[in-house]
Motif scaffolding. Structure first.
Motif, PDB file in Angstrom:
ATOM      1  N   HIS A 186     -70.755  58.908  79.246  1.00 55.19           N
ATOM      2  CA  HIS A 186     -70.128  57.913  78.405  1.00 55.19           C
ATOM      3  C   HIS A 186     -71.212  57.202  77.616  1.00 55.19           C
ATOM      4  O   HIS A 186     -72.176  56.699  78.184  1.00 55.19           O
ATOM      5  CB  HIS A 186     -69.351  56.902  79.252  1.00 55.19           C
ATOM      6  N   SER A 187     -71.036  57.141  76.291  1.00 61.54           N
ATOM      7  CA  SER A 187     -72.102  56.649  75.432  1.00 61.54           C
ATOM      8  C   SER A 187     -72.441  55.199  75.693  1.00 61.54           C
ATOM      9  O   SER A 187     -73.564  54.778  75.458  1.00 61.54           O
ATOM     10  CB  SER A 187     -71.685  56.818  73.963  1.00 61.54           C
ATOM     11  N   GLN A 188     -71.485  54.400  76.216  1.00 61.97           N
ATOM     12  CA  GLN A 188     -71.754  52.987  76.332  1.00 61.97           C
ATOM     13  C   GLN A 188     -72.731  52.673  77.461  1.00 61.97           C
ATOM     14  O   GLN A 188     -73.216  51.552  77.552  1.00 61.97           O
ATOM     15  CB  GLN A 188     -70.459  52.202  76.573  1.00 61.97           C
ATOM     16  N   THR A 189     -73.028  53.639  78.320  1.00 65.42           N
ATOM     17  CA  THR A 189     -73.885  53.367  79.463  1.00 65.42           C
ATOM     18  C   THR A 189     -75.330  53.764  79.207  1.00 65.42           C
ATOM     19  O   THR A 189     -76.167  53.649  80.074  1.00 65.42           O
ATOM     20  CB  THR A 189     -73.389  54.138  80.696  1.00 65.42           C
ATOM     21  N   VAL A 190     -75.632  54.238  78.007  1.00 69.73           N
ATOM     22  CA  VAL A 190     -76.977  54.714  77.692  1.00 69.73           C
ATOM     23  C   VAL A 190     -77.569  53.841  76.605  1.00 69.73           C
ATOM     24  O   VAL A 190     -76.926  53.573  75.597  1.00 69.73           O
ATOM     25  CB  VAL A 190     -76.951  56.176  77.209  1.00 69.73           C
ATOM     26  N   LYS A 191     -78.783  53.380  76.807  1.00 67.74           N
ATOM     27  CA  LYS A 191     -79.424  52.538  75.812  1.00 67.74           C
ATOM     28  C   LYS A 191     -80.051  53.378  74.707  1.00 67.74           C
ATOM     29  O   LYS A 191     -80.422  54.526  74.902  1.00 67.74           O
ATOM     30  CB  LYS A 191     -80.493  51.655  76.474  1.00 67.74           C
ATOM     31  N   GLN A 192     -80.228  52.763  73.542  1.00 63.43           N
ATOM     32  CA  GLN A 192     -80.804  53.454  72.398  1.00 63.43           C
ATOM     33  C   GLN A 192     -82.226  53.892  72.711  1.00 63.43           C
ATOM     34  O   GLN A 192     -83.034  53.111  73.217  1.00 63.43           O
ATOM     35  CB  GLN A 192     -80.811  52.507  71.184  1.00 63.43           C
ATOM     36  N   LYS A 193     -82.553  55.119  72.400  1.00 62.73           N
ATOM     37  CA  LYS A 193     -83.896  55.638  72.591  1.00 62.73           C
ATOM     38  C   LYS A 193     -84.665  55.581  71.291  1.00 62.73           C
ATOM     39  O   LYS A 193     -84.092  55.649  70.210  1.00 62.73           O
ATOM     40  CB  LYS A 193     -83.861  57.090  73.087  1.00 62.73           C
ATOM     41  N   SER A 194     -85.940  55.511  71.400  1.00 62.20           N
ATOM     42  CA  SER A 194     -86.774  55.593  70.202  1.00 62.20           C
ATOM     43  C   SER A 194     -86.949  57.038  69.828  1.00 62.20           C
ATOM     44  O   SER A 194     -86.712  57.941  70.618  1.00 62.20           O
ATOM     45  CB  SER A 194     -88.148  54.951  70.476  1.00 62.20           C
ATOM     46  N   SER A 195     -87.408  57.284  68.596  1.00 61.02           N
ATOM     47  CA  SER A 195     -87.570  58.657  68.129  1.00 61.02           C
ATOM     48  C   SER A 195     -88.607  59.414  68.919  1.00 61.02           C
ATOM     49  O   SER A 195     -88.588  60.634  68.996  1.00 61.02           O
ATOM     50  CB  SER A 195     -87.945  58.645  66.633  1.00 61.02           C
ATOM     51  N   SER A 196     -89.537  58.691  69.562  1.00 62.81           N
ATOM     52  CA  SER A 196     -90.608  59.369  70.294  1.00 62.81           C
ATOM     53  C   SER A 196     -90.161  59.891  71.650  1.00 62.81           C
ATOM     54  O   SER A 196     -90.728  60.839  72.169  1.00 62.81           O
ATOM     55  CB  SER A 196     -91.798  58.409  70.487  1.00 62.81           C
ATOM     56  N   ASP A 197     -89.097  59.237  72.251  1.00 62.62           N
ATOM     57  CA  ASP A 197     -88.679  59.696  73.579  1.00 62.62           C
ATOM     58  C   ASP A 197     -87.307  60.346  73.573  1.00 62.62           C
ATOM     59  O   ASP A 197     -86.729  60.613  74.621  1.00 62.62           O
ATOM     60  CB  ASP A 197     -88.718  58.540  74.585  1.00 62.62           C
ATOM     61  N   THR A 198     -86.766  60.628  72.408  1.00 60.62           N
ATOM     62  CA  THR A 198     -85.487  61.319  72.333  1.00 60.62           C
ATOM     63  C   THR A 198     -85.688  62.808  72.611  1.00 60.62           C
ATOM     64  O   THR A 198     -86.498  63.460  71.953  1.00 60.62           O
ATOM     65  CB  THR A 198     -84.854  61.137  70.940  1.00 60.62           C
ATOM     66  N   GLU A 199     -84.959  63.328  73.583  1.00 61.36           N
ATOM     67  CA  GLU A 199     -85.086  64.742  73.918  1.00 61.36           C
ATOM     68  C   GLU A 199     -84.454  65.588  72.825  1.00 61.36           C
ATOM     69  O   GLU A 199     -83.362  65.313  72.352  1.00 61.36           O
ATOM     70  CB  GLU A 199     -84.388  65.021  75.243  1.00 61.36           C
ATOM     71  N   ARG A 200     -85.161  66.622  72.411  1.00 61.35           N
ATOM     72  CA  ARG A 200     -84.679  67.476  71.342  1.00 61.35           C
ATOM     73  C   ARG A 200     -84.062  68.743  71.920  1.00 61.35           C
ATOM     74  O   ARG A 200     -84.667  69.425  72.746  1.00 61.35           O
ATOM     75  CB  ARG A 200     -85.804  67.813  70.365  1.00 61.35           C
ATOM     76  N   GLU A 201     -82.874  69.050  71.445  1.00 65.75           N
ATOM     77  CA  GLU A 201     -82.136  70.218  71.911  1.00 65.75           C
ATOM     78  C   GLU A 201     -82.414  71.410  70.991  1.00 65.75           C
ATOM     79  O   GLU A 201     -83.001  71.285  69.927  1.00 65.75           O
ATOM     80  CB  GLU A 201     -80.630  69.905  71.899  1.00 65.75           C
ATOM     81  N   PHE A 202     -81.964  72.601  71.431  1.00 66.44           N
ATOM     82  CA  PHE A 202     -81.973  73.816  70.611  1.00 66.44           C
ATOM     83  C   PHE A 202     -83.365  74.196  70.098  1.00 66.44           C
ATOM     84  O   PHE A 202     -83.509  74.739  69.014  1.00 66.44           O
ATOM     85  CB  PHE A 202     -81.025  73.652  69.421  1.00 66.44           C
ATOM     86  N   GLY A 203     -84.406  73.896  70.861  1.00 64.49           N
ATOM     87  CA  GLY A 203     -85.743  74.293  70.458  1.00 64.49           C
ATOM     88  C   GLY A 203     -86.376  73.406  69.408  1.00 64.49           C
ATOM     89  O   GLY A 203     -87.327  73.821  68.730  1.00 64.49           O
ATOM     90  N   GLY A 204     -85.877  72.196  69.255  1.00 65.97           N
ATOM     91  CA  GLY A 204     -86.482  71.256  68.313  1.00 65.97           C
ATOM     92  C   GLY A 204     -86.270  71.656  66.864  1.00 65.97           C
ATOM     93  O   GLY A 204     -85.322  72.359  66.517  1.00 65.97           O
ATOM     94  N   ALA A 205     -87.194  71.231  66.013  1.00 64.69           N
ATOM     95  CA  ALA A 205     -87.056  71.459  64.572  1.00 64.69           C
ATOM     96  C   ALA A 205     -87.062  72.947  64.229  1.00 64.69           C
ATOM     97  O   ALA A 205     -86.291  73.403  63.374  1.00 64.69           O
ATOM     98  CB  ALA A 205     -88.171  70.737  63.816  1.00 64.69           C
ATOM     99  N   LEU A 206     -87.944  73.718  64.887  1.00 60.90           N
ATOM    100  CA  LEU A 206     -88.022  75.152  64.600  1.00 60.90           C
ATOM    101  C   LEU A 206     -86.707  75.837  64.961  1.00 60.90           C
ATOM    102  O   LEU A 206     -86.189  76.662  64.190  1.00 60.90           O
ATOM    103  CB  LEU A 206     -89.178  75.779  65.376  1.00 60.90           C
ATOM    104  N   GLY A 207     -86.156  75.500  66.121  1.00 61.00           N
ATOM    105  CA  GLY A 207     -84.875  76.082  66.512  1.00 61.00           C
ATOM    106  C   GLY A 207     -83.756  75.675  65.577  1.00 61.00           C
ATOM    107  O   GLY A 207     -82.893  76.489  65.232  1.00 61.00           O
ATOM    108  N   ALA A 208     -83.772  74.406  65.150  1.00 58.79           N
ATOM    109  CA  ALA A 208     -82.732  73.916  64.243  1.00 58.79           C
ATOM    110  C   ALA A 208     -82.766  74.658  62.914  1.00 58.79           C
ATOM    111  O   ALA A 208     -81.714  75.060  62.382  1.00 58.79           O
ATOM    112  CB  ALA A 208     -82.909  72.416  64.016  1.00 58.79           C
ATOM    113  N   VAL A 209     -83.966  74.855  62.363  1.00 64.93           N
ATOM    114  CA  VAL A 209     -84.094  75.577  61.093  1.00 64.93           C
ATOM    115  C   VAL A 209     -83.660  77.029  61.257  1.00 64.93           C
ATOM    116  O   VAL A 209     -82.947  77.590  60.409  1.00 64.93           O
ATOM    117  CB  VAL A 209     -85.545  75.495  60.573  1.00 64.93           C
TER     118      VAL A 209
END
Length: 425
Positions: free
Chosen positions: A4-27
């Motif tokens: 549930h989104s309301q139970t998670v605090k906002q993360k900074s861009s430096s500690d946000t986990e990247r899915e799908f292999g990050g930028a290379l995977g996304a491209v």
């Protein structure tokens, strides 16, 4: 069972986990999947229907652009936008957002499906050749892919004008390529019109049914009547879509709505991937007719029925528990308390495996492919793809639940060791 989104605090861009292999995977995904859609359509219409044969014998010479396809696509989206706005059905609230508010959503997708069916019958009664969808399939896919890119760019640009609490937790990394793919804004809206919710269950999902019907009508034109295999594929998938829309309210607690931003990943999946790859079995059967015995058809129907039963019963149990844990149908189920104040189901369907709905999904996916026989791999693309998708989705869900529920989730996993398939995985 989902975060549930309301139970998670906002993360900074430096500690946000990247899915799908990050930028290379996304491209890579952004470039590869649109080409995959077009390639699979071409293969389904080629005489060989071989996914390992390039180029396919004839379809690569077919027209990729047709202004009629663009007109039909725009009219289709406009129709469902209008149906979305009709005061039909009820209005439900989503989960609590990080700013403490709840968004309201119209629950009228099943009404849209029924109205669409009536309109199609009227057009067919007036002599509209629905079988022409077969000839337009490739240009329709091209238009849907182009629209997905354009729409995603617009969503990415507009996300810089929304407050920070409106951004998705995983879509604000600072890398434009990754954020474009995963989606920066969680719930983009134009007034009360929710763009992500609209795309999730409306034009693409109902479009899948219409494409299937177009394939059935084309087969009837070519051979005098649709085959039993084609009827089964259409019926199974219509049941699946009808069920999703009848239980539309349940989507408000899914990962797509609660967690993921609305970027190219979901836009392309909703508008292009779902209608044009999920309909591959029907497209395959137009060019490669299959015969089914009564016994074979009965076995396939039984398999689809079993999958649907597991899928529906497990989802209904989960949704009832979320809405009202004291309801008689779930009140006696064993649960475990978590630090968040929520409780996890540990018996019933969710004590059988951790994701029984995924097991039902996979059984149905196999039943959709079996009417196409065993001479080609292509009709089983959906089963293979969906298995990979659900394993990846289950892994994302597991990590998020472990981060949210901690020791309670570990206890649940020890109690229910199998993730999707009992005694196997």
């Amino acid at each position: 069972m989902r975060p549930h989104s309301q139970t998670v605090k906002q993360k900074s861009s430096s500690d946000t986990e990247r899915e799908f292999g990050g930028a290379l995977g996304a491209v890579s995904i952004t470039m590869f999947l649109p080409l995959t859609v077009l390639y699979l359509i071409c293969v389904s219409r080629s005489p060989e229907a071989s996914v390992f044969h390039w180029p396919p014998a004839a379809p690569v010479t077919e027209q990729l652009w047709d202004p009629l396809a663009l007109l039909l696509l725009l009219a289709w989206i406009a129709l469902h936008a209008l149906l979305y706005l009709l005061p039909l059905g009820k209005v439900s609230e989503g989960l609590v957002l990080r700013d403490g508010t709840r968004l309201k959503y119209p629950i009228n997708g099943f009404h849209a499906l029924c109205i669409t069916g009536v309109l199609l019958l009227l057009f067919m009664g007036l002599g509209a050749p629905l079988g022409c969808v077969f000839e337009l399939l490739l240009p329709l896919a091209v238009c849907a892919i182009a629209a997905s890119f354009l729409f995603s760019v617009c969503l990415y640009i507009r996300s810089f004008w929304v407050p920070a609490h409106a951004l998705a937790l995983g879509g604000n990394t600072g890398n434009p390529l990754y954020d474009f793919f995963i989606g920066r804004e969680l719930n983009p809206r134009i007034g009360s019109f929710d763009l992500k919710y609209f795309c999730e269950l409306r034009p693409g999902l109902i479009g899948w049914v219409v494409i299937n019907l177009g394939m059935l009508m084309k087969e009837a034109e070519l051979r005098g009547s649709p085959s039993l295999a084609m009827v089964l594929v259409n019926s199974f998938q219509l049941l699946y879509v009808s069920d999703a829309l009848w239980n539309e309210e349940a989507v408000l607690t899914t990962m797509d709505i609660v967690h993921d931003g609305f970027g190219f990943m979901l836009v392309f999946g909703d508008l292009a991937w779902v209608p044009f790859t999920y309909s591959l079995q029907a497209a395959f059967l137009v060019v490669h007719p299959q015969s089914l015995s009564s016994l074979g058809a009965a076995a396939i129907i039984a398999l689809n029925g079993l999958g649907y039963y597991i899928f529906r019963k497990s989802n209904s149990q989960k949704n009832q528990f979320r809405r009202d844990p004291s309801h008689p149908s779930v009140a006696r189920l064993e649960t475990i308390a978590t630090a968040t104040g929520k409780r996890l189901l540990m018996s019933g369907w969710w004590g059988f495996v951790r994701h029984p709905n995924y097991l039902g999904d996979l059984l149905m996916a196999l039943a959709w492919s079996l009417p196409c026989g065993f001479s080609h791999l292509l009709p089983y693309f959906y089963v293979i793809y969906f298995t990979v998708l659900l394993i990846h989705r289950e892994d994302r869900d597991e990590r998020q639940c472990r981060a949210k529920y901690g020791l309670a989730w570990d206890t649940y996993c020890r109690r229910v060791p199998y993730r999707i398939i009992p005694y196997i995985y």
